[in-house]
Motif scaffolding. Sequence first.
Motif, PDB file in Angstrom:
ATOM      1  N   UNK A 144       0.828  -1.205   0.000  1.00 59.54           N
ATOM      2  CA  UNK A 144       0.000   0.000   0.000  1.00 59.54           C
ATOM      3  C   UNK A 144       0.863   1.256   0.000  1.00 59.54           C
ATOM      4  N   UNK A 145       2.037   1.150   0.611  1.00 60.06           N
ATOM      5  CA  UNK A 145       2.964   2.281   0.615  1.00 60.06           C
ATOM      6  C   UNK A 145       3.463   2.569  -0.801  1.00 60.06           C
ATOM      7  N   UNK A 146       3.772   1.516  -1.566  1.00 58.52           N
ATOM      8  CA  UNK A 146       4.198   1.687  -2.952  1.00 58.52           C
ATOM      9  C   UNK A 146       3.084   2.298  -3.803  1.00 58.52           C
ATOM     10  N   UNK A 147       1.853   2.033  -3.417  1.00 61.06           N
ATOM     11  CA  UNK A 147       0.709   2.611  -4.119  1.00 61.06           C
ATOM     12  C   UNK A 147       0.364   4.007  -3.594  1.00 61.06           C
ATOM     13  N   UNK A 148       1.183   4.492  -2.660  1.00 58.33           N
ATOM     14  CA  UNK A 148       1.020   5.810  -2.035  1.00 58.33           C
ATOM     15  C   UNK A 148      -0.332   5.951  -1.329  1.00 58.33           C
ATOM     16  N   UNK A 149      -0.765   4.850  -0.735  1.00 56.60           N
ATOM     17  CA  UNK A 149      -2.006   4.866   0.023  1.00 56.60           C
ATOM     18  C   UNK A 149      -1.763   4.955   1.527  1.00 56.60           C
ATOM     19  N   UNK A 150      -0.565   4.610   1.946  1.00 60.50           N
ATOM     20  CA  UNK A 150      -0.206   4.733   3.362  1.00 60.50           C
ATOM     21  C   UNK A 150       1.210   5.284   3.470  1.00 60.50           C
ATOM     22  N   UNK A 151       1.521   5.807   4.641  1.00 65.62           N
ATOM     23  CA  UNK A 151       2.888   6.229   4.916  1.00 65.62           C
ATOM     24  C   UNK A 151       3.273   5.795   6.320  1.00 65.62           C
ATOM     25  N   UNK A 202       1.443   3.164  10.918  1.00 68.55           N
ATOM     26  CA  UNK A 202       1.102   3.409   9.530  1.00 68.55           C
ATOM     27  C   UNK A 202      -0.110   4.328   9.477  1.00 68.55           C
ATOM     28  N   UNK A 203      -0.069   5.265   8.534  1.00 66.58           N
ATOM     29  CA  UNK A 203      -1.188   6.198   8.374  1.00 66.58           C
ATOM     30  C   UNK A 203      -1.761   6.083   6.974  1.00 66.58           C
ATOM     31  N   UNK A 204      -3.052   5.874   6.892  1.00 64.94           N
ATOM     32  CA  UNK A 204      -3.733   5.752   5.613  1.00 64.94           C
ATOM     33  C   UNK A 204      -3.941   7.150   5.035  1.00 64.94           C
ATOM     34  N   UNK A 205      -3.537   7.370   3.803  1.00 67.79           N
ATOM     35  CA  UNK A 205      -3.587   8.705   3.221  1.00 67.79           C
ATOM     36  C   UNK A 205      -4.379   8.764   1.916  1.00 67.79           C
ATOM     37  N   UNK A 206      -4.867   7.611   1.451  1.00 64.68           N
ATOM     38  CA  UNK A 206      -5.619   7.597   0.183  1.00 64.68           C
ATOM     39  C   UNK A 206      -6.959   8.284   0.372  1.00 64.68           C
ATOM     40  N   UNK A 207      -7.395   8.996  -0.663  1.00 60.09           N
ATOM     41  CA  UNK A 207      -8.701   9.691  -0.591  1.00 60.09           C
ATOM     42  C   UNK A 207      -9.840   8.779  -0.983  1.00 60.09           C
ATOM     43  N   UNK A 208      -9.506   7.713  -1.698  1.00 59.30           N
ATOM     44  CA  UNK A 208     -10.544   6.770  -2.097  1.00 59.30           C
ATOM     45  C   UNK A 208      -9.942   5.395  -2.258  1.00 59.30           C
ATOM     46  N   UNK A 209     -10.753   4.392  -2.195  1.00 61.96           N
ATOM     47  CA  UNK A 209     -10.282   3.016  -2.317  1.00 61.96           C
ATOM     48  C   UNK A 209     -10.155   2.632  -3.784  1.00 61.96           C
TER      49      UNK A 209
END
Length: 288
Positions: free
Chosen positions: A264-271, A281-288
Motif C-alpha cells: 500500500x505504501x508503494x501505491x502511495x495509500x499509506x505512509x 502506519x497512516x492511511x492517506x488515500x482519498x478513495x479506495x
Amino acid sequence: MEQYNCNLQNQLQVNNRPLEIYLFFDPFCTECWSLTPLIKKLQLEYGDYFTLKYVLCGQLAALNNKRRFDFANYPRLKKTSEKSTIPLQVSSGFDQDTLTPHLAAISIKAAELQGKRAGTRFITRLQELFFVENADITDINIILQCAQYVELDMDEFISDIYSASAAKAFQCDLKISSEMEITEMPSLVFFNENIEDEGLKVTGLYSYRIYVQILSELLEGYPSPSEIPSLEIFLTKNPIIAVNDLALIYDKPVKQMEQQMKKLQLQQKVKKIRAKNGIFWKYIAHSI
C-alpha cells in the motif's frame, strides 16, 4: 451495582443487544491504549451482541496541569466561558488564559454529547495525538484541533466544554468508577440482560480469546463472529495503526501484515510514521 442495572435493562432493550460492556479507561494510560486493538476486533466480530460504554476512571492525575490558551483564535469560547457556570481556574503565575484542570476529560464528555459515535471518534483521535504524535492533550488548542479533525459541530462542542451537562457527565463517570471499585486500568465490566446478576469485572489486559470466552459464557453459547472488512476499508475508518495491531485484528503474522502495508505504501495509500511509542502506519488515500 443495582442502580446501574435498571438503566442497563432499558439500554439493552433499546439497542436489542444482550450485553452491555463498561470500559473504564484513562486517555493517558498505556495499558488502555494497548487494549484498543482488542476492543476494535471484538466490535468488528461480535459488535452485534453488545454495546460499549466508555467510562473515565477517577485516577486522572496527569490532567492536573493547567494549560495556557490563546482566546484570540477562539472568541466564541471566551464568550461561552464568561457565561458558564463552570468558571476558568486561575492560579498564581497565570492570567485569565489559564484553563480548568481535567479539561481533556471534560472534552471527552462534551464530545459524547454529540452522540456515542462522535464520542468514540474523539477518544480515538485524542489517544492518537498523545501516543503517536506526542501532543499535549491537556492543551485546549490541541483539543479543538481534535474536535475539528473528527468533524464535531464546533459551536456545540465549544459550548458544551463549559456546560453543566459535560461536568455532570464527568462526575457521573467518577462516581461509577468509585462505586464499582475500579482500582486498576483498563477494566471491563460485563452486564447481561438479567438485572438480578452482578456485572462481571475483568481487570487488566488478556489475550483476545479470553474476551471471546467471556462473551460466550455470558451468552450461554459461542456467538457467531461477523466477517472483518478488507484491510483498506478498515484503514479508512482507522487511519493510524501499528502493524502488530493489524496482525492481531486479522489473525495474520506480523511479517505478512508488514508486507501488505508496504504494498500500500508503494501505491502511495499509506505512509510510515515513526513515533516515540513505535512505528505506525497512516492511511492517506482519498478513495479506495
